[in-house]
Design a protein around this motif. Structure first.
Motif, mmCIF file in Angstrom:
data_model
loop_
_atom_site.group_PDB
_atom_site.id
_atom_site.type_symbol
_atom_site.label_atom_id
_atom_site.label_comp_id
_atom_site.label_asym_id
_atom_site.label_seq_id
_atom_site.Cartn_x
_atom_site.Cartn_y
_atom_site.Cartn_z
ATOM 1 N N ASP A 105 6.481 15.331 5.803
ATOM 2 C CA ASP A 105 6.346 14.075 5.079
ATOM 3 C C ASP A 105 5.848 12.932 5.964
ATOM 4 O O ASP A 105 5.199 11.992 5.477
ATOM 5 C CB ASP A 105 7.706 13.707 4.472
ATOM 6 C CG ASP A 105 7.623 12.567 3.473
ATOM 7 O OD1 ASP A 105 6.958 12.737 2.435
ATOM 8 O OD2 ASP A 105 8.209 11.498 3.745
ATOM 9 N N ASP A 106 6.112 13.006 7.269
ATOM 10 C CA ASP A 106 5.712 11.920 8.174
ATOM 11 C C ASP A 106 4.203 11.724 8.251
ATOM 12 O O ASP A 106 3.739 10.659 8.694
ATOM 13 C CB ASP A 106 6.259 12.174 9.586
ATOM 14 C CG ASP A 106 7.742 11.857 9.688
ATOM 15 O OD1 ASP A 106 8.330 11.400 8.686
ATOM 16 O OD2 ASP A 106 8.328 12.075 10.770
ATOM 17 N N PHE A 107 3.435 12.701 7.815
ATOM 18 C CA PHE A 107 1.974 12.547 7.852
ATOM 19 C C PHE A 107 1.474 11.551 6.798
ATOM 20 O O PHE A 107 0.297 11.171 6.814
ATOM 21 C CB PHE A 107 1.273 13.902 7.691
ATOM 22 C CG PHE A 107 1.144 14.654 8.987
ATOM 23 C CD1 PHE A 107 0.032 14.498 9.806
ATOM 24 C CD2 PHE A 107 2.155 15.494 9.408
ATOM 25 C CE1 PHE A 107 -0.071 15.173 11.010
ATOM 26 C CE2 PHE A 107 2.065 16.180 10.610
ATOM 27 C CZ PHE A 107 0.953 16.016 11.423
ATOM 28 N N LYS A 108 2.358 11.109 5.909
ATOM 29 C CA LYS A 108 1.943 10.102 4.924
ATOM 30 C C LYS A 108 1.635 8.763 5.590
ATOM 31 O O LYS A 108 0.982 7.897 4.983
ATOM 32 C CB LYS A 108 3.021 9.923 3.868
ATOM 33 C CG LYS A 108 4.310 9.290 4.372
ATOM 34 C CD LYS A 108 5.392 9.324 3.293
ATOM 35 C CE LYS A 108 6.710 8.726 3.792
ATOM 36 N NZ LYS A 108 7.777 8.905 2.785
ATOM 37 N N TYR A 109 2.095 8.616 6.841
ATOM 38 C CA TYR A 109 1.824 7.365 7.555
ATOM 39 C C TYR A 109 0.435 7.345 8.180
ATOM 40 O O TYR A 109 -0.026 6.293 8.621
ATOM 41 C CB TYR A 109 2.894 7.134 8.626
ATOM 42 C CG TYR A 109 4.301 7.064 8.060
ATOM 43 C CD1 TYR A 109 4.712 5.959 7.330
ATOM 44 C CD2 TYR A 109 5.187 8.124 8.219
ATOM 45 C CE1 TYR A 109 5.982 5.895 6.783
ATOM 46 C CE2 TYR A 109 6.463 8.072 7.674
ATOM 47 C CZ TYR A 109 6.859 6.968 6.953
ATOM 48 O OH TYR A 109 8.118 6.918 6.397
ATOM 49 N N VAL A 110 -0.224 8.498 8.229
ATOM 50 C CA VAL A 110 -1.564 8.571 8.821
ATOM 51 C C VAL A 110 -2.551 7.651 8.103
ATOM 52 O O VAL A 110 -3.272 6.884 8.766
ATOM 53 C CB VAL A 110 -2.082 10.027 8.869
ATOM 54 C CG1 VAL A 110 -3.569 10.067 9.238
ATOM 55 C CG2 VAL A 110 -1.263 10.860 9.863
ATOM 56 N N PRO A 111 -2.639 7.678 6.764
ATOM 57 C CA PRO A 111 -3.584 6.770 6.099
ATOM 58 C C PRO A 111 -3.300 5.297 6.369
ATOM 59 O O PRO A 111 -4.231 4.485 6.422
ATOM 60 C CB PRO A 111 -3.399 7.091 4.608
ATOM 61 C CG PRO A 111 -2.847 8.470 4.583
ATOM 62 C CD PRO A 111 -1.972 8.570 5.796
ATOM 63 N N LEU A 112 -2.008 4.945 6.541
ATOM 64 C CA LEU A 112 -1.677 3.553 6.825
ATOM 65 C C LEU A 112 -2.187 3.137 8.197
ATOM 66 O O LEU A 112 -2.654 2.013 8.387
ATOM 67 C CB LEU A 112 -0.167 3.338 6.738
ATOM 68 C CG LEU A 112 0.445 3.413 5.334
ATOM 69 C CD1 LEU A 112 1.953 3.230 5.407
ATOM 70 C CD2 LEU A 112 -0.163 2.367 4.413
ATOM 71 N N VAL A 113 -2.097 4.056 9.156
ATOM 72 C CA VAL A 113 -2.607 3.769 10.501
ATOM 73 C C VAL A 113 -4.131 3.828 10.513
ATOM 74 O O VAL A 113 -4.796 3.000 11.133
ATOM 75 C CB VAL A 113 -2.023 4.757 11.534
ATOM 76 C CG1 VAL A 113 -2.734 4.636 12.884
ATOM 77 C CG2 VAL A 113 -0.529 4.515 11.716
ATOM 78 N N ILE A 173 4.982 6.607 14.501
ATOM 79 C CA ILE A 173 6.434 6.433 14.547
ATOM 80 C C ILE A 173 6.803 4.984 14.245
ATOM 81 O O ILE A 173 7.778 4.711 13.527
ATOM 82 C CB ILE A 173 6.996 6.859 15.920
ATOM 83 C CG1 ILE A 173 6.794 8.377 16.132
ATOM 84 C CG2 ILE A 173 8.479 6.511 16.036
ATOM 85 C CD1 ILE A 173 7.171 8.861 17.518
ATOM 86 N N SER A 174 6.019 4.051 14.765
ATOM 87 C CA SER A 174 6.269 2.633 14.508
ATOM 88 C C SER A 174 6.100 2.309 13.029
ATOM 89 O O SER A 174 6.902 1.568 12.437
ATOM 90 C CB SER A 174 5.313 1.769 15.335
ATOM 91 O OG SER A 174 5.555 1.920 16.705
ATOM 92 N N LYS A 234 0.825 -1.209 0.000
ATOM 93 C CA LYS A 234 0.000 0.000 0.000
ATOM 94 C C LYS A 234 0.857 1.255 0.000
ATOM 95 O O LYS A 234 0.532 2.246 -0.665
ATOM 96 C CB LYS A 234 -0.933 -0.017 1.212
ATOM 97 C CG LYS A 234 -2.063 -1.025 1.094
ATOM 98 C CD LYS A 234 -3.027 -0.934 2.260
ATOM 99 C CE LYS A 234 -4.198 -1.885 2.064
ATOM 100 N NZ LYS A 234 -5.165 -1.831 3.181
ATOM 101 N N ALA A 235 1.950 1.219 0.750
ATOM 102 C CA ALA A 235 2.841 2.375 0.787
ATOM 103 C C ALA A 235 3.427 2.648 -0.592
ATOM 104 O O ALA A 235 3.509 3.800 -1.033
ATOM 105 C CB ALA A 235 3.956 2.140 1.805
ATOM 106 N N ILE A 282 0.596 10.741 -2.311
ATOM 107 C CA ILE A 282 0.478 11.521 -1.075
ATOM 108 C C ILE A 282 1.641 12.495 -0.870
ATOM 109 O O ILE A 282 1.427 13.661 -0.507
ATOM 110 C CB ILE A 282 0.374 10.580 0.144
ATOM 111 C CG1 ILE A 282 -0.934 9.783 0.082
ATOM 112 C CG2 ILE A 282 0.445 11.362 1.446
ATOM 113 C CD1 ILE A 282 -1.042 8.694 1.141
ATOM 114 N N GLU A 283 2.851 12.024 -1.096
ATOM 115 C CA GLU A 283 4.051 12.817 -0.772
ATOM 116 C C GLU A 283 4.095 14.199 -1.426
ATOM 117 O O GLU A 283 4.326 15.206 -0.745
ATOM 118 C CB GLU A 283 5.315 12.030 -1.115
ATOM 119 C CG GLU A 283 5.578 10.871 -0.169
ATOM 120 C CD GLU A 283 6.728 9.984 -0.605
ATOM 121 O OE1 GLU A 283 7.235 9.233 0.228
ATOM 122 O OE2 GLU A 283 7.100 10.048 -1.805
ATOM 123 N N PRO A 284 3.890 14.303 -2.747
ATOM 124 C CA PRO A 284 3.958 15.640 -3.370
ATOM 125 C C PRO A 284 2.854 16.584 -2.908
ATOM 126 O O PRO A 284 3.050 17.794 -2.870
ATOM 127 C CB PRO A 284 3.855 15.339 -4.870
ATOM 128 C CG PRO A 284 3.246 13.989 -4.965
ATOM 129 C CD PRO A 284 3.705 13.242 -3.759
#
Length: 260
Positions: free
Chosen positions: A119-127, A232-233, A100-101, A108-110
């Motif tokens: 950029d770390d907020f790209k992990y929000v959808p994964l969580v 963070i994880s 998925k990433a 998401i990144e651009p």
């Protein structure tokens, strides 16, 4: 008599010459000794510096949006290690997150970069939706798990026929607008992430009630208290999957392009 004077003069002359030679060599010897001492001192300093260098701990490397965990706080470190362990491959048993990433991040990144969001907020959808997906019991849906009213207030169409919360590009733009607005209130990316999870009004009340604005030191409900730790994880296992038991190449796509 004259011969005796000549011999005496020769001896005196010889002594004077020897004295000059000795006097000339003394500073050179002193200088050489000084240089040797300096070299010895530098060598000892170098050895001392090398041997006393302390390796950076794992906790010191972990952060969210450049906001670090408070070092030396055993409670925080214990919690971080527990949540990291919960995201180990042996616990999740899936490489779906990596797939998925690879699919989501180039989109998401651009958009995050265009809105000035870390950029770390790209992990929000994964969580939020990467592990579960679908609609939450409260009605949140889509990649960023927006409630219908919140989605509409940030420009998404949500009705019986169209639900743009399921459109990755459009919902990410809406999320960026919301996140940027939250940062204007909290001035801290960790607090913004927590507010994204629990709601800005609830977060403001807790800050005022506890007189505390450090996320890691606040007492929050179970889900929100672990939310940033989960982000963070997620960041950690995607950046170094092999370390956490994931059988993947670890080649994460990170296209940094401008949004048209």
């Amino acid at each position: 008599m004259i011969k005796k004077h000549i011999i005496t003069s020769s001896v005196i002359l010889g002594l004077l010459v020897m004295a000059k030679v000795f006097a000339y060599n003394m500073p050179q010897a002193s200088k050489s000794q000084k240089n040797n001492n300096n070299t010895l001192t530098e060598t000892v300093t170098t050895v001392t510096t090398t041997t006393t260098k302390t390796p950076v701990s794992m906790m010191a490397k972990l952060n969210f949006a450049e906001e670090s965990l408070p070092l030396g706080d055993r409670k925080v470190e214990r919690k971080m290690k527990t949540i990291l362990a919960a995201h180990n491959f042996s616990q999740l048993q899936t490489n779906q997150l990596h797939r998925k990433a690879e699919e989501w991040f180039p989109i998401i990144e651009p958009i995050l970069a265009a809105y000035g969001i870390p950029d770390d907020f790209k992990y929000v959808p994964l969580v939020e939706s990467g592990l579960k997906g679908g609609m939450s019991p409260k009605g949140a849906n889509g990649f960023w798990q927006f409630m219908p009213g919140t989605a509409r207030s940030y420009g998404l169409t949500v009705n019986s026929e169209i639900d743009e919360r399921k459109n990755l590009r459009k919902s990410t733009i809406a999320a960026c607008k919301y996140i940027k607005e939250l940062y204007g209130v909290f001035d801290s990316w960790t607090l913004v992430a927590a507010a994204y999870n629990v709601g800005d009004n609830h977060m403001r009340r807790q800050i005022n009630k506890q007189n505390q604005d450090n996320y890691f030191k606040m007492k929050l409900n179970r889900e929100t208290a672990g939310y940033v730790y989960k982000l963070i994880s997620m960041k950690e296992i995607l950046n170094d999957p092999g370390k956490h038991g994931y059988r993947t190449s670890g080649k994460m796509l990170a296209m940094q392009t401008n949004v048209e």
